[in-house]
Design a protein around this motif. Structure first.
Motif, PDB file in Angstrom:
ATOM      1  N   ALA A   1       0.963  -1.281   0.233  1.00 16.05           N
ATOM      2  CA  ALA A   1      -0.268  -0.097   0.089  1.00 16.05           C
ATOM      3  C   ALA A   1       1.360   1.436  -0.246  1.00 16.05           C
ATOM      4  N   PHE A   2       2.290   0.799   0.739  1.00 18.25           N
ATOM      5  CA  PHE A   2       3.077   2.022   0.523  1.00 18.25           C
ATOM      6  C   PHE A   2       3.916   2.304  -0.810  1.00 18.25           C
ATOM      7  N   ARG A   3       4.199   1.456  -1.029  1.00 16.08           N
ATOM      8  CA  ARG A   3       5.443   0.383  -2.114  1.00 16.08           C
ATOM      9  C   ARG A   3       4.311   1.631  -4.157  1.00 16.08           C
ATOM     10  N   HIS A   4       3.278   0.782  -4.287  1.00 15.86           N
ATOM     11  CA  HIS A   4       2.531   1.374  -4.951  1.00 15.86           C
ATOM     12  C   HIS A   4       3.468   0.460  -6.448  1.00 15.86           C
ATOM     13  N   PRO A   5       3.369  -1.265  -6.220  1.00 18.80           N
ATOM     14  CA  PRO A   5       4.026  -2.122  -7.221  1.00 18.80           C
ATOM     15  C   PRO A   5       3.093  -2.242  -8.275  1.00 18.80           C
ATOM     16  N   HIS A   6       3.599  -2.366  -9.537  1.00 18.87           N
ATOM     17  CA  HIS A   6       2.673  -2.623 -10.427  1.00 18.87           C
ATOM     18  C   HIS A   6       3.498  -3.338 -11.150  1.00 18.87           C
ATOM     19  N   THR A   7       2.710  -4.420 -12.077  1.00 15.33           N
ATOM     20  CA  THR A   7       3.159  -5.524 -12.511  1.00 15.33           C
ATOM     21  C   THR A   7       2.481  -5.369 -14.615  1.00 15.33           C
ATOM     22  N   ALA A   8       2.803  -6.235 -15.561  1.00 12.23           N
ATOM     23  CA  ALA A   8       1.818  -6.260 -16.904  1.00 12.23           C
ATOM     24  C   ALA A   8       2.690  -7.771 -17.296  1.00 12.23           C
ATOM     25  N   VAL A   9       2.378  -9.161 -18.044  1.00 13.50           N
ATOM     26  CA  VAL A   9       3.096  -9.820 -18.276  1.00 13.50           C
ATOM     27  C   VAL A   9       1.912 -10.561 -19.322  1.00 13.50           C
ATOM     28  N   PRO A  10       2.847 -10.440 -20.512  1.00 14.52           N
ATOM     29  CA  PRO A  10       1.784 -10.935 -21.589  1.00 14.52           C
ATOM     30  C   PRO A  10       0.755 -12.353 -21.280  1.00 14.52           C
ATOM     31  N   PHE A  11      -0.310 -12.169 -21.753  1.00 14.91           N
ATOM     32  CA  PHE A  11      -1.114 -13.296 -22.102  1.00 14.91           C
ATOM     33  C   PHE A  11      -2.000 -13.729 -23.364  1.00 14.91           C
ATOM     34  N   LEU A  12      -2.757 -12.886 -23.370  1.00 15.42           N
ATOM     35  CA  LEU A  12      -3.202 -12.877 -24.569  1.00 15.42           C
ATOM     36  C   LEU A  12      -2.555 -12.220 -25.950  1.00 15.42           C
ATOM     37  N   GLU A  13      -2.557 -11.949 -26.675  1.00 19.44           N
ATOM     38  CA  GLU A  13      -2.243 -11.109 -28.007  1.00 19.44           C
ATOM     39  C   GLU A  13      -3.111  -9.611 -27.648  1.00 19.44           C
ATOM     40  N   GLY A  14      -2.734  -8.378 -27.280  1.00 18.09           N
ATOM     41  CA  GLY A  14      -3.041  -7.429 -27.163  1.00 18.09           C
ATOM     42  C   GLY A  14      -4.347  -7.078 -25.878  1.00 18.09           C
ATOM     43  N   ALA A  15      -4.076  -8.314 -24.766  1.00 16.54           N
ATOM     44  CA  ALA A  15      -5.142  -8.709 -23.153  1.00 16.54           C
ATOM     45  C   ALA A  15      -3.615  -9.100 -22.066  1.00 16.54           C
ATOM     46  N   PRO A  16      -3.220  -8.170 -22.094  1.00 17.42           N
ATOM     47  CA  PRO A  16      -2.277  -8.961 -20.835  1.00 17.42           C
ATOM     48  C   PRO A  16      -2.700  -8.792 -19.608  1.00 17.42           C
ATOM     49  N   PHE A  17      -1.676  -9.794 -18.831  1.00 17.35           N
ATOM     50  CA  PHE A  17      -2.833 -10.375 -17.350  1.00 17.35           C
ATOM     51  C   PHE A  17      -1.921  -9.048 -16.436  1.00 17.35           C
ATOM     52  N   GLY A  18      -2.341  -8.211 -15.252  1.00 15.85           N
ATOM     53  CA  GLY A  18      -1.625  -6.967 -14.928  1.00 15.85           C
ATOM     54  C   GLY A  18      -2.362  -6.639 -13.564  1.00 15.85           C
ATOM     55  N   LEU A  19      -1.404  -5.978 -12.556  1.00 21.85           N
ATOM     56  CA  LEU A  19      -1.771  -6.221 -11.307  1.00 21.85           C
ATOM     57  C   LEU A  19      -1.265  -4.717 -10.890  1.00 21.85           C
ATOM     58  N   ALA A  20      -1.735  -3.852 -10.393  1.00 21.57           N
ATOM     59  CA  ALA A  20      -1.501  -2.318  -9.162  1.00 21.57           C
ATOM     60  C   ALA A  20      -2.050  -2.693  -8.391  1.00 21.57           C
ATOM     61  N   VAL A  21      -1.007  -2.440  -7.770  1.00 22.69           N
ATOM     62  CA  VAL A  21      -1.502  -1.190  -5.958  1.00 22.69           C
ATOM     63  C   VAL A  21      -1.287  -0.098  -6.575  1.00 22.69           C
ATOM     64  N   ASP A  22      -2.307   0.584  -6.212  1.00 25.96           N
ATOM     65  CA  ASP A  22      -2.163   2.757  -6.070  1.00 25.96           C
ATOM     66  C   ASP A  22      -3.244   2.574  -4.974  1.00 25.96           C
ATOM     67  N   GLY A  23      -3.591   3.712  -5.165  1.00 25.30           N
ATOM     68  CA  GLY A  23      -4.252   4.507  -3.823  1.00 25.30           C
ATOM     69  C   GLY A  23      -5.813   3.493  -3.510  1.00 25.30           C
ATOM     70  N   LEU A  24      -6.738   3.303  -4.176  1.00 23.68           N
ATOM     71  CA  LEU A  24      -7.514   2.457  -4.312  1.00 23.68           C
ATOM     72  C   LEU A  24      -7.241   1.116  -3.711  1.00 23.68           C
ATOM     73  N   SER A  25      -6.363   0.653  -4.668  1.00 21.97           N
ATOM     74  CA  SER A  25      -6.459  -0.888  -4.209  1.00 21.97           C
ATOM     75  C   SER A  25      -5.568  -1.116  -2.901  1.00 21.97           C
ATOM     76  N   GLY A  26      -4.663   0.136  -2.758  1.00 22.39           N
ATOM     77  CA  GLY A  26      -3.754  -0.213  -1.652  1.00 22.39           C
ATOM     78  C   GLY A  26      -4.172  -0.841   0.186  1.00 22.39           C
ATOM     79  N   LEU A  27      -5.966   0.844  -0.282  1.00 23.63           N
ATOM     80  CA  LEU A  27      -7.010   0.533   1.229  1.00 23.63           C
ATOM     81  C   LEU A  27      -7.374  -0.737   1.038  1.00 23.63           C
TER      82      LEU A  27
END
Length: 631
Positions: A49-75
């Motif tokens: 919640a403090f560091r706000h990490p994010h990542t995205a890896v290829p999954f489908l063409e034009g549709a990656p698998f993405g995760l991130a922690v921002d202010g909303l998702s951090g809480l």
């Protein structure tokens, strides 16, 4: 950073899968292991919640698998992980050693991990994966006591209802792909007009279904068949708030359509009012709390519709603390007293003062009584509703009054002295009853129960600090929601006064209401007849079409196949009879001719050398004549 984010979701998922697959061999160490994993994940959530990490890896063409922690998702990740830890700590004492503890705690960790994936997802593929695993594990947890048919029917009702609504997410995914703008959640609002409305409709349907909003609310009533820790987690910080969270996350999409935000806002406030009345009419504590979950989540959905990220998030977090605390107290009483009927729970809080105090904090918070957290959260939502449309504010204020009615009604029952002569308690249909008899004296809570009660009760009070202007401003900055209106002093005073006045009136008049409870409309006790309506509108027509298809299969397809088979057999028999004589005669004639030729060929074979010499001379003479004539 990326490792932190993957660890946040992988730790509970991996540990949950290992425990769920360990079988009864893991029952001895599963509670301690699961609680430790949840505690570690809570630490990871706080750091993320403090560091706000994010990542995205290829999954489908034009549709990656993405995760991130921002202010909303951090809480949200902190809330999910912390509530999971508190619930699992309570479950250590609630789920007995004779139960399949490894399976239970493993599924709970899988459920929590799937919710963390859902909360941190930034693309539709990641959201769909978390969404689906969360739905599947909720089915397994609701039907945890799978040998009892009533529980499995409840689990299937919850699964099929939410799965039907979940098709909306696949519709939104298809619209995003067809639009060619990518599958990122924050990019859905940029889709072309012809696909924008399809994506918005799909997301709304999936969100309303998962969050048990109208008209899908009835499945949450059936979910009460699961163990109390499941209800505490499912109803507070995970599955049923996932839809509301998604709507808050995609607010730009709702606003871009011109209609979706209004539809969401009115659906939320209608659910808050009507399901609040359903909660008032209930005579069982867990059913009252289930209906109140729908009503309280209605405020979060209203917040998404009016664009109040601050109010919706605060409502979600405050509700998570209050509702998990209320369900844990209800589960404790159900286990120790053997009933969830409100009339038979009279005096429950007096027998266990610590549980009674915790339930009081939770109930007063649900009622919106100041200075507890949901008082602040509701006013933050209602302020945004007032700016959008005064009618929404009035309806939301009415829903807040109704919430005070059902919360204080439950509180009145558990604090009233138990009658001296009462009928024997009947085992509640929701859970196995503890063999321990309930004492009329105050019972000291085990440490594993007292700790989560204390932490959640403190959270119910501490979150009200957001009412202070500096804290509210900091909270809004965390959510990147600067500029949203904050409630004025008169709004806090009005809602607080209404909550206190309503609570006092209910407490004074509760006994009269108890005598007249049989007069409450049956439609409210039966959850507005939503399940019957679903059966009439969806289930019965589908079954009718299935019956017609079965009759068509039996009477047309099957009979047609049989007639064709019989005709083919008869044709083959006729062909066999007509051709057999001809073919057999032809074969016999050829054989006879071959035999005759064989006899002729044997005649020159006499074994006499001079005859063979004469035959050779005749043959060469013939060849010579032919040679001469041909040349």
């Amino acid at each position: 950073m990326t490792v932190l984010l993957w660890a946040l979701v992988a730790v509970p998922l991996t540990a949950g899968a290992l425990l769920a697959g360990a079988g009864r061999r893991g029952d001895r160490f599963a509670p301690v292991a699961a609680t430790a994993v949840a505690a570690v994940d809570t630490v990871l959530a706080v750091v993320a919640a403090f560091r706000h990490p994010h990542t995205a890896v290829p999954f489908l063409e034009g549709a990656p698998f993405g995760l991130a922690v921002d202010g909303l998702s951090g809480l949200l990740v902190v809330t999910v992980a912390a509530v999971t830890t508190a619930v699992l700590l309570f479950a250590v004492g609630d789920i007995g050693p004779d139960e399949a503890r490894s399976r239970f705690f493993g599924l709970m960790l899988l459920f929590s991990g799937a919710m963390l994936v859902t909360v941190t997802a930034t693309t539709l593929p990641a959201l769909l994966m978390g969404w689906e695993v969360m739905g599947a594990t909720s089915w397994a947890l609701i039907g945890y006591w799978w040998r009892e048919p009533v529980r499995m029917r409840a689990a299937y009702t919850a699964l099929i209802t939410t799965r039907a609504a979940d098709l909306g997410l696949y519709l939104a995914f298809g619209a995003a792909v067809a639009a060619g703008g990518g599958t990122a959640l924050d990019g859905l609002a940029d889709a072309p007009s012809r696909w924008l409305h399809v994506a918005a409709g799909g997301v709304i349907a999936a969100a309303l279904g998962k969050s048990a909003q109208l008209p899908f609310s009835f499945w949450l009533s059936k979910a009460m068949q699961g163990p109390s820790p499941v209800s505490a987690l499912l109803h507070s910080a995970t599955m049923v708030v996932a839809g509301a969270y998604l709507l808050i996350r995609v607010q730009p999409l709702l606003g871009a359509t011109g209609w979706a935000d209004d539809a969401v806002a009115w659906t939320g406030v209608a659910t808050a009012v009507l399901l609040g009345l359903v909660a008032v009419a209930q005579t069982e504590l867990k059913q009252l709390l289930a209906a109140s979950s729908c009503a309280q989540i209605g405020f979060m959905v209203l917040a998404a519709g009016v664009g109040s990220t601050t109010g919706g998030t605060l409502q979600l977090i405050a509700h998570a603390a209050a509702k998990s605390l209320a369900f844990l107290a209800a589960g404790l009483w159900l286990t120790t007293l053997g009933t969830q009927n409100l009339a038979r729970l009279r005096g429950a809080a007096r027998r266990q003062y610590a549980a009674g105090a915790a339930f009081t904090v939770a109930a007063l918070s649900l009622a919106g009584v100041p200075p507890l957290s949901l008082w602040v959260a509701k006013d933050t939502v209602l302020t945004a509703a007032l700016e959008k449309e005064p009618a929404l504010y009035a309806a939301g204020l009415a829903a807040a009054v109704v919430s005070a009615v059902y919360a204080v009604k439950a509180l009145w029952y558990v604090w009233q002295p138990a009658p001296r002569e009462s009928a024997p308690r009947e085992p509640a249909p929701q859970e196995p009853v503890s063999q321990e008899s309930a004492s009329q004296e105050s019972v000291r809570l085990p440490l594993a129960v007292a700790v989560p009660f204390t932490v959640l009760a403190v959270a119910c009070a501490a979150l009200s600090a957001v009412a202070l202007r500096p804290v509210h401003a900091a909270f809004a900055r965390t959510l990147d929601a600067v500029g949203e209106p904050a409630a004025a002093g008169w709004e806090y005073a009005l809602s607080g006064a209404l909550a206190v006045a309503t609570s006092g009136a209910v407490w004074v008049w509760a006994d009269r209401h108890r005598r007249a409870r049989a007069a409450s409309p049956a439609v409210l006790r039966d959850w507005l007849g939503l399940e019957a309506a679903a059966h009439a509108v969806v289930v019965a027509p589908v079954r009718g079409m299935a019956a017609l298809a079965a009759r068509f299969d039996d009477r047309v397809l099957d009979r047609g196949t049989e007639v064709l088979a019989r005709g083919t057999a008869r044709l083959a028999d006729a062909v066999n009879r007509s051709l057999e004589t001809t073919i057999d005669g032809s074969v016999g004639g050829i054989a006879a001719a071959c035999r005759a030729l064989g006899r002729l060929a044997r005649r020159p074979q006499t074994g006499q050398l001079h005859q063979y010499l004469a035959q050779a001379v005749a043959a060469f003479a013939l060849l010579a004549v032919v040679f001469v004539l041909v040349r």
